[in-house]
Motif scaffolding. Sequence first.
Motif, mmCIF file in Angstrom:
data_model
loop_
_atom_site.group_PDB
_atom_site.id
_atom_site.type_symbol
_atom_site.label_atom_id
_atom_site.label_comp_id
_atom_site.label_asym_id
_atom_site.label_seq_id
_atom_site.Cartn_x
_atom_site.Cartn_y
_atom_site.Cartn_z
ATOM 1 N N LEU A 98 0.824 -1.212 0.000
ATOM 2 C CA LEU A 98 0.000 0.000 0.000
ATOM 3 C C LEU A 98 0.858 1.262 0.000
ATOM 4 O O LEU A 98 0.473 2.286 -0.579
ATOM 5 N N SER A 99 2.024 1.194 0.615
ATOM 6 C CA SER A 99 2.907 2.368 0.666
ATOM 7 C C SER A 99 3.422 2.752 -0.720
ATOM 8 O O SER A 99 3.873 3.883 -0.926
ATOM 9 N N ARG A 100 3.357 1.824 -1.670
ATOM 10 C CA ARG A 100 3.792 2.126 -3.040
ATOM 11 C C ARG A 100 2.747 2.936 -3.804
ATOM 12 O O ARG A 100 3.075 3.609 -4.781
ATOM 13 N N GLY A 101 1.476 2.874 -3.354
ATOM 14 C CA GLY A 101 0.404 3.480 -4.137
ATOM 15 C C GLY A 101 -0.203 4.732 -3.556
ATOM 16 O O GLY A 101 -0.914 5.457 -4.264
ATOM 17 N N VAL A 102 0.033 5.011 -2.263
ATOM 18 C CA VAL A 102 -0.514 6.219 -1.643
ATOM 19 C C VAL A 102 0.612 6.993 -0.979
ATOM 20 O O VAL A 102 1.632 6.417 -0.584
ATOM 21 N N LEU A 103 0.421 8.295 -0.844
ATOM 22 C CA LEU A 103 1.451 9.163 -0.294
ATOM 23 C C LEU A 103 1.019 9.717 1.059
ATOM 24 O O LEU A 103 -0.178 9.892 1.323
ATOM 25 N N GLU A 104 1.981 9.994 1.896
ATOM 26 C CA GLU A 104 1.705 10.564 3.213
ATOM 27 C C GLU A 104 0.917 11.864 3.081
ATOM 28 O O GLU A 104 1.241 12.723 2.262
ATOM 29 N N ASN A 233 -2.108 -0.675 -10.866
ATOM 30 C CA ASN A 233 -2.403 -1.976 -10.267
ATOM 31 C C ASN A 233 -1.235 -2.458 -9.412
ATOM 32 O O ASN A 233 -0.069 -2.334 -9.806
ATOM 33 N N TYR A 234 -1.567 -3.020 -8.254
ATOM 34 C CA TYR A 234 -0.560 -3.547 -7.330
ATOM 35 C C TYR A 234 -0.959 -4.969 -6.934
ATOM 36 O O TYR A 234 -1.905 -5.531 -7.486
ATOM 37 N N ASP A 235 -0.249 -5.546 -6.000
ATOM 38 C CA ASP A 235 -0.486 -6.947 -5.650
ATOM 39 C C ASP A 235 -1.827 -7.162 -4.958
ATOM 40 O O ASP A 235 -2.520 -8.145 -5.226
ATOM 41 N N TYR A 236 -2.192 -6.252 -4.051
ATOM 42 C CA TYR A 236 -3.385 -6.457 -3.230
ATOM 43 C C TYR A 236 -4.474 -5.413 -3.459
ATOM 44 O O TYR A 236 -5.503 -5.446 -2.786
ATOM 45 N N TYR A 237 -4.278 -4.514 -4.403
ATOM 46 C CA TYR A 237 -5.244 -3.444 -4.633
ATOM 47 C C TYR A 237 -4.892 -2.718 -5.919
ATOM 48 O O TYR A 237 -3.831 -2.947 -6.528
ATOM 49 N N SER A 238 -5.779 -1.828 -6.330
ATOM 50 C CA SER A 238 -5.509 -0.899 -7.431
ATOM 51 C C SER A 238 -5.874 0.502 -6.964
ATOM 52 O O SER A 238 -6.735 0.677 -6.095
#
Length: 393
Positions: A98-104, A233-238
């Motif tokens: 999740l840290s790859r797809g959303v920013l602080e 797209n990521y492993d556990y979500y998009s």
Amino acid sequence: MPAEDAIMPTGSAFISQHLPGFKHMRVPNRWLILGLAGSWGLILLASSTEGRRTKITGICFLGAVTLLNLPNIPRKLKYDISQREQFHRIERDFIGDLSRGVLEGEKVAFLPWGNDFLVNYAAARLKIATYNIGGDKNLIMARKHWPLSMRQFQKERPRGDILMEEFPEGTANPNTLINIAYLLETEDADAVVLPYVDLLWAAHGWPAPLKLRNNITPILEALEGYESIKVSNYDYYSTIRLSSKSSKGATKEIVKKIGAPLVSLPIFTEGWYGYEHNKNSKWRWSSGNSELLILSYDTGPIEVEVSFSIQSISERELRITGPSEELLFHSDNLRETVHVKIPRLVLKPGVNSLTFNTSTPPPEHPSDSRKLAFRVIDFSTYEVERSPLNTSQ
């Protein structure tokens, strides 16, 4: 456990039925906590006395309470080690992904929403803001403060038909595409996350099955065809975002391409009960004064035809006013089902409200604990100029 399987009554049924507070105790094993609290009080009372015999009794009582509450230590240790390993796997697999797809600092909406227990940890861990929350009571409170763009998503997980309307398998619901774009375009969310795992049960057992992926995939495939939308797209979500900060008009682009109405499905806010239906009709009951909202995605005023039926439990006075507080319907003695048709209702861009006001309180109903005043049946809108019928409850 069925009541007939019990060896003998404990007396708790009488207490739960008649004593305030006890009858609202949802989880029966909380009796154990009350029992332990009472035991601790007795131990303190015995320890504070001067009598040697009473103190010995208190010490024996303490030993008995401690012994009775000792767990199966080998099994408990094995379980705790397993839980710790699962926690670290969630941290490595899901939080890391999740840290790859959303920013602080971003505002993130997780859809479809539900009792999203895992979000409690993820939001704090990644320092993001989100509308989602775990805990059924927390969710009820949070939803009251959601923006309209988020409240458009009215289907909750994890009921049996959780996603059949907004996120059906094998096809993309056009209204879901529009609602996602509108949520982003209003800047109520910087990103929309569509998880493949159930965010309630994933917090209780990891690895979690990717059981929502088939419901999510059609939405992703449909949105990838729009220039104003960016899908990752990521492993556990998009994730779904606007392709740039200047990507205004994303909602209208989708509306035009799929030939959908430029107005939203009706959004039932305060004063309404849940959606009900049979094979012929669909409706919502109101408890009295209430409001219904319609969003217009156009950039200028638009005319729509509105039609619905309305029925009251008992004779009542009812007024319905439009977005500009114009009177649309009035009855001093509404009782039987009445069909209401508004041939030309002008909607401005954005939020438009229909307000239902009644001075007659809802009657008592012997077979229903709800306060039922009247119901709106088969609410539909039709764009006068161009679009097909748009119906929903």
